[in-house]
Design a protein around this motif. Sequence first.
Motif, PDB file in Angstrom:
ATOM      1  N   VAL A 183       0.826  -1.205   0.000  1.00  0.00           N
ATOM      2  CA  VAL A 183       0.000   0.000   0.000  1.00  0.00           C
ATOM      3  C   VAL A 183       0.861   1.256   0.000  1.00  0.00           C
ATOM      4  CG1 VAL A 183      -1.624   1.353   1.379  1.00  0.00           C
ATOM      5  CG2 VAL A 183      -1.990  -1.098   1.085  1.00  0.00           C
ATOM      6  N   LEU A 184       1.864   1.308   0.878  1.00  0.00           N
ATOM      7  CA  LEU A 184       2.698   2.508   0.964  1.00  0.00           C
ATOM      8  C   LEU A 184       3.517   2.709  -0.305  1.00  0.00           C
ATOM      9  CD1 LEU A 184       3.946   2.282   4.673  1.00  0.00           C
ATOM     10  CD2 LEU A 184       2.215   3.809   3.738  1.00  0.00           C
ATOM     11  N   THR A 185       4.038   1.622  -0.846  1.00  0.00           N
ATOM     12  CA  THR A 185       4.832   1.738  -2.070  1.00  0.00           C
ATOM     13  C   THR A 185       3.972   2.170  -3.248  1.00  0.00           C
ATOM     14  OG1 THR A 185       6.351   0.024  -1.288  1.00  0.00           O
ATOM     15  CG2 THR A 185       6.368   0.499  -3.647  1.00  0.00           C
ATOM     16  N   GLU A 186       2.768   1.629  -3.338  1.00  0.00           N
ATOM     17  CA  GLU A 186       1.904   1.925  -4.474  1.00  0.00           C
ATOM     18  C   GLU A 186       1.354   3.346  -4.432  1.00  0.00           C
ATOM     19  OE1 GLU A 186      -2.056  -0.184  -6.352  1.00  0.00           O
ATOM     20  OE2 GLU A 186      -0.466  -1.446  -5.508  1.00  0.00           O
ATOM     21  N   HIS A 187       1.058   3.864  -3.230  1.00  0.00           N
ATOM     22  CA  HIS A 187       0.383   5.158  -3.126  1.00  0.00           C
ATOM     23  C   HIS A 187       1.302   6.299  -2.688  1.00  0.00           C
ATOM     24  CE1 HIS A 187      -3.597   3.505  -3.888  1.00  0.00           C
ATOM     25  NE2 HIS A 187      -3.302   2.513  -3.051  1.00  0.00           N
ATOM     26  N   LEU A 188       2.431   5.983  -2.070  1.00  0.00           N
ATOM     27  CA  LEU A 188       3.376   7.027  -1.673  1.00  0.00           C
ATOM     28  C   LEU A 188       4.732   6.729  -2.329  1.00  0.00           C
ATOM     29  CD1 LEU A 188       2.306   7.366   2.083  1.00  0.00           C
ATOM     30  CD2 LEU A 188       1.864   9.007   0.243  1.00  0.00           C
ATOM     31  N   SER A 189       5.616   6.080  -1.596  1.00  0.00           N
ATOM     32  CA  SER A 189       6.897   5.645  -2.145  1.00  0.00           C
ATOM     33  C   SER A 189       7.458   4.580  -1.209  1.00  0.00           C
ATOM     34  CB  SER A 189       7.884   6.809  -2.265  1.00  0.00           C
ATOM     35  OG  SER A 189       8.315   7.236  -0.980  1.00  0.00           O
ATOM     36  N   TRP A 190       8.453   3.835  -1.703  1.00  0.00           N
ATOM     37  CA  TRP A 190       9.001   2.772  -0.854  1.00  0.00           C
ATOM     38  C   TRP A 190       9.638   3.320   0.401  1.00  0.00           C
ATOM     39  CZ3 TRP A 190      14.088   2.853   0.473  1.00  0.00           C
ATOM     40  CH2 TRP A 190      14.972   3.545  -0.339  1.00  0.00           C
ATOM     41  N   GLN A 191      10.118   4.574   0.390  1.00  0.00           N
ATOM     42  CA  GLN A 191      10.740   5.144   1.589  1.00  0.00           C
ATOM     43  C   GLN A 191       9.776   5.191   2.776  1.00  0.00           C
ATOM     44  OE1 GLN A 191      11.159   6.398  -1.469  1.00  0.00           O
ATOM     45  NE2 GLN A 191      13.318   6.889  -1.819  1.00  0.00           N
ATOM     46  N   TRP A 192       8.476   5.286   2.468  1.00  0.00           N
ATOM     47  CA  TRP A 192       7.504   5.424   3.558  1.00  0.00           C
ATOM     48  C   TRP A 192       7.332   4.153   4.376  1.00  0.00           C
ATOM     49  CZ3 TRP A 192       5.558   9.490   5.901  1.00  0.00           C
ATOM     50  CH2 TRP A 192       5.691  10.722   5.284  1.00  0.00           C
ATOM     51  N   ILE A 193       7.752   3.009   3.856  1.00  0.00           N
ATOM     52  CA  ILE A 193       7.681   1.809   4.692  1.00  0.00           C
ATOM     53  C   ILE A 193       8.657   1.924   5.858  1.00  0.00           C
ATOM     54  CG2 ILE A 193       6.942   0.392   2.757  1.00  0.00           C
ATOM     55  CD1 ILE A 193       9.684  -0.819   2.593  1.00  0.00           C
ATOM     56  N   PHE A 194       9.679   2.775   5.726  1.00  0.00           N
ATOM     57  CA  PHE A 194      10.631   3.022   6.815  1.00  0.00           C
ATOM     58  C   PHE A 194      10.307   4.304   7.576  1.00  0.00           C
ATOM     59  CE2 PHE A 194      13.093   0.748   3.436  1.00  0.00           C
ATOM     60  CZ  PHE A 194      13.147  -0.465   4.088  1.00  0.00           C
ATOM     61  N   TRP A 195       9.890   5.345   6.862  1.00  0.00           N
ATOM     62  CA  TRP A 195       9.509   6.584   7.554  1.00  0.00           C
ATOM     63  C   TRP A 195       8.379   6.344   8.549  1.00  0.00           C
ATOM     64  CZ3 TRP A 195      12.885   9.983   7.998  1.00  0.00           C
ATOM     65  CH2 TRP A 195      13.617  10.531   6.954  1.00  0.00           C
ATOM     66  N   LEU A 196       7.516   5.385   8.266  1.00  0.00           N
ATOM     67  CA  LEU A 196       6.384   5.096   9.154  1.00  0.00           C
ATOM     68  C   LEU A 196       6.824   4.849  10.593  1.00  0.00           C
ATOM     69  CD1 LEU A 196       3.305   4.402   9.385  1.00  0.00           C
ATOM     70  CD2 LEU A 196       3.937   2.034   8.871  1.00  0.00           C
ATOM     71  N   ASN A 197       7.982   4.207  10.763  1.00  0.00           N
ATOM     72  CA  ASN A 197       8.453   3.871  12.113  1.00  0.00           C
ATOM     73  C   ASN A 197       8.934   5.085  12.903  1.00  0.00           C
ATOM     74  OD1 ASN A 197       8.094   1.065  11.725  1.00  0.00           O
ATOM     75  ND2 ASN A 197      10.057   0.924  10.664  1.00  0.00           N
ATOM     76  N   VAL A 198       9.368   6.138  12.207  1.00  0.00           N
ATOM     77  CA  VAL A 198      10.031   7.250  12.897  1.00  0.00           C
ATOM     78  C   VAL A 198       9.077   8.028  13.791  1.00  0.00           C
ATOM     79  CG1 VAL A 198      11.337   9.384  12.582  1.00  0.00           C
ATOM     80  CG2 VAL A 198      11.825   7.388  11.127  1.00  0.00           C
ATOM     81  N   PRO A 199       7.926   8.517  13.320  1.00  0.00           N
ATOM     82  CA  PRO A 199       7.031   9.229  14.246  1.00  0.00           C
ATOM     83  C   PRO A 199       6.488   8.342  15.355  1.00  0.00           C
ATOM     84  CG  PRO A 199       5.980   8.920  12.110  1.00  0.00           C
ATOM     85  CD  PRO A 199       7.414   8.550  11.941  1.00  0.00           C
ATOM     86  N   ILE A 200       6.254   7.061  15.033  1.00  0.00           N
ATOM     87  CA  ILE A 200       5.775   6.148  16.084  1.00  0.00           C
ATOM     88  C   ILE A 200       6.833   6.008  17.169  1.00  0.00           C
ATOM     89  CG2 ILE A 200       5.035   3.801  16.576  1.00  0.00           C
ATOM     90  CD1 ILE A 200       3.934   3.644  13.738  1.00  0.00           C
ATOM     91  N   GLY A 201       8.096   5.825  16.755  1.00  0.00           N
ATOM     92  CA  GLY A 201       9.179   5.728  17.731  1.00  0.00           C
ATOM     93  C   GLY A 201       9.298   6.975  18.578  1.00  0.00           C
ATOM     94  N   LEU A 202       9.212   8.137  17.947  1.00  0.00           N
ATOM     95  CA  LEU A 202       9.327   9.398  18.689  1.00  0.00           C
ATOM     96  C   LEU A 202       8.185   9.563  19.690  1.00  0.00           C
ATOM     97  CD1 LEU A 202      10.448  11.804  15.813  1.00  0.00           C
ATOM     98  CD2 LEU A 202      11.856  10.852  17.648  1.00  0.00           C
ATOM     99  N   LEU A 203       6.989   9.131  19.325  1.00  0.00           N
ATOM    100  CA  LEU A 203       5.861   9.224  20.246  1.00  0.00           C
ATOM    101  C   LEU A 203       6.000   8.276  21.433  1.00  0.00           C
ATOM    102  CD1 LEU A 203       2.868   9.472  17.729  1.00  0.00           C
ATOM    103  CD2 LEU A 203       3.663  11.264  19.294  1.00  0.00           C
TER     104      LEU A 203
END
Length: 478
Positions: free
Chosen positions: A154-174
């Motif tokens: 889903v993330l690769t198709e609608h955003l970019s492959w980088q978002w499969i990794f960016w997804l973890n960053v805000p969750i980790g910070l929270l």
Amino acid sequence: MKDRTALWTLVVASTAGFMASLDNLVVTTALPAIREELGGGLSDLEWTVSAFTLSFAVLLMLGSALGDRFGRRRMFTLGLTVFTLGSAGAALAPNIGALIAARAVQGAGAAVMMPLTLTLLTAATPPARRPLAFGIWSGVNGLGVAVGPLVGGVLTEHLSWQWIFWLNVPIGLLLFPVVRFGLVESRGVNPRLDVPGAALASVGMFGLVLGLIRGNPDGWTSPLVLGSLIGGVALLAAFVRYELRVAAAPMLPMRLFRSRAFSAVNVAGLLMFLGMFGSIFLISQYLQNVGGYSPQQAGVRMLPWTGMPLIVAPIAGALAGRIGGRPIVVTGLVLQAVGLASFALVERSGGYSYAAQVPVLVICGIGMALFFAPMAALVMSSVRPEEQGIASGASNAMREVGGALGVAVLAAVFSSRGGYGSAQQFHDGLLPALYVGAAAVGAAAVAAALIPRRRTAPAADPGTAPAAPLETVATAQH
């Protein structure tokens, strides 16, 4: 205050476990897009997946030992930091080599973080509420493993492959402030770190998992694979000998395996992951290669299987607190084995029919959920409280080896009987591989049936806190 701490610990443990589990397979559906942007050959793309698995499996027991020695909340925070930084590094990777390195960093952080989620949750949750908490934790973890390809697609198709990794960053910070202010610190009773034991276990696991990962692409008789497997087994044997005869404060006390409960739980976990991981790996590709679906569409069509843990696991966890975990685990494994064999039988009839697959996928999903829900409680109750950290690490390591072995074994069976050349070739390879997966899960059910029946803990001495009910185990072996 205790209820609030238990709730925040459950939120943190489940979220962190989901992130770590998700990243096992989330990258698989993004590989074509990664190759198009960063380049690299087939071997580089395989290492993009394997680098995480390798460092994760290798460092799991060490992560548990560090938590027992230096503080579980402290080391969990360190693991979360490394995992979050590794995720950002993967998203920013300028080339395929940097991406592989960042994936290894992610796996190292997850290896420290993952086993400590369970020990932190055990320490913070009252005994009466642990079955439900473990059920939720297990269900969310199982969901992370199962929906990895869907999220990646889903993330690769609608955003970019980088978002499969960016997804973890805000969750980790929270999670950082919640960990700091919502969790309590705990330690194991052994203040010493077993450095030789940790080194032998880590390097031995590295050799074993490396050999399993590279077996199919490099050939099982290649020098790298044979050397890795032989060296890994030899070092793990040396680890066992050292822990038994030399170590004054062993990292993994071998007497734990004299517990029928601990041994049976871990054998069942390894065999279950062998059958489940390998089958999901092939079926998700089958939906794309034979069904003609995009990665996102294939992931959606796996939801009757992969979505079940989120619904069923909390219920199964609460039920385990009433009747014990063994019958639920055995039932789940039998359903999973029946589901995999039934999928093969449905496809054997010829012709692709998703409608015919849906009931089978639901059976698989319910079986997986029933397995995941009570397993945490069974592992934790099979050892002494001060040994729960290393028991969690050992159990996670066994399951991770099972997952790597499952992909290797089922892929080898698939390749020997079929291939990717046509829909018929894929079909021909899939069926025997699924039968092997079903047999592995069936063997896991037999192992789980050897877990002793649930007992009640002996009454507490006068003046002490009342004893909590324990699963099987716990009585006897110690």
